[in-house]
Scaffold this motif. Structure first.
Motif, mmCIF file in Angstrom:
data_model
loop_
_atom_site.group_PDB
_atom_site.id
_atom_site.type_symbol
_atom_site.label_atom_id
_atom_site.label_comp_id
_atom_site.label_asym_id
_atom_site.label_seq_id
_atom_site.Cartn_x
_atom_site.Cartn_y
_atom_site.Cartn_z
ATOM 1 N N UNK A 1 0.775 -1.150 0.000
ATOM 2 C CA UNK A 1 0.000 0.000 0.000
ATOM 3 C C UNK A 1 0.856 1.269 0.000
ATOM 4 N N UNK A 2 1.908 1.336 0.719
ATOM 5 C CA UNK A 2 2.772 2.496 0.748
ATOM 6 C C UNK A 2 3.516 2.640 -0.566
ATOM 7 N N UNK A 3 3.592 1.645 -1.312
ATOM 8 C CA UNK A 3 4.322 1.712 -2.553
ATOM 9 C C UNK A 3 3.404 2.021 -3.731
ATOM 10 N N UNK A 9 -0.837 9.796 -4.036
ATOM 11 C CA UNK A 9 -1.670 10.852 -4.649
ATOM 12 C C UNK A 9 -2.769 11.244 -3.678
ATOM 13 N N UNK A 10 -3.398 10.261 -3.031
ATOM 14 C CA UNK A 10 -4.466 10.556 -2.088
ATOM 15 C C UNK A 10 -3.904 11.278 -0.884
ATOM 16 N N UNK A 16 -2.660 18.616 0.985
ATOM 17 C CA UNK A 16 -2.922 19.896 0.305
ATOM 18 C C UNK A 16 -4.214 20.515 0.806
ATOM 19 N N UNK A 17 -5.254 19.705 0.955
ATOM 20 C CA UNK A 17 -6.550 20.194 1.437
ATOM 21 C C UNK A 17 -6.399 20.670 2.881
#
Length: 161
Positions: A1-3, A9-10, A16-17
């Motif tokens: 999952x980390x890769x 991106x999420x 960013x949000x």
């Protein structure tokens, strides 16, 4: 999952949000949108006010036009009445003028008739006097004839005057 790329991106999207939320960007965007909505509302209010003013101005001009048209009709009616009155006065004056001229002509004719009658009487009397003088001079002689002749001529002249 980390890769997996989708994870990163999420994670980048949520960071960013979060950063945008931390900096208060959502408040600035809302404030900007509220200001823009206020400007639009002010412009709409101004446009509504201008529309109402234009409608009022149009109503005023229509009312003034109606008043001007009715005033023009009154002026026309007054002018027609004045023209009719002047025509009636002119007709009366012409009739009076014709009557005066007719009366003057009749008076002149009557005077001319009277003068002609007087002239005829005068001529007839003169002829009668001349005939009488001729008859008397042939019939009567001397002083008696002269006296009768002078007296007769004087009497005839008195009658004529």
């Amino acid at each position: 999952m980390l890769l997996e790329a989708e994870f990163w991106v999420a994670l980048g999207f949520f960071v960013f949000i979060g950063l945008l939320g931390y900096l208060g960007i959502h408040r600035m965007i809302a404030k900007s949108l509220d200001e823009r909505a206020g400007r639009i509302k002010a412009e709409l209010d101004e446009a509504r006010k201008l529309k109402d003013d234009a409608a009022q101005l149009l109503a005023d001009y229509r009312r003034k036009r109606g008043e001007a048209e009715s005033e023009a009709q009154e002026i026309i009616a007054g002018a027609k009445a004045e023209a009719e009155r002047l025509a009636a006065e002119a007709k009366v004056k012409v009739e009076e003028f014709v009557a005066r001229r007719t009366k003057m002509a009749e008076t002149k004719i009557a005077q001319a008739e009277a003068q002609a009658a007087a002239d005829v009487r005068s001529a007839a009397a003169e002829a009668a006097v001349a005939a009488a003088a001729k008859v008397l001079t042939q019939e009567a002689k001397g002083k008696l004839a002269s006296e009768l002749l002078a007296k007769g001529i004087d009497d005839v002249r008195k009658m004529l005057n």
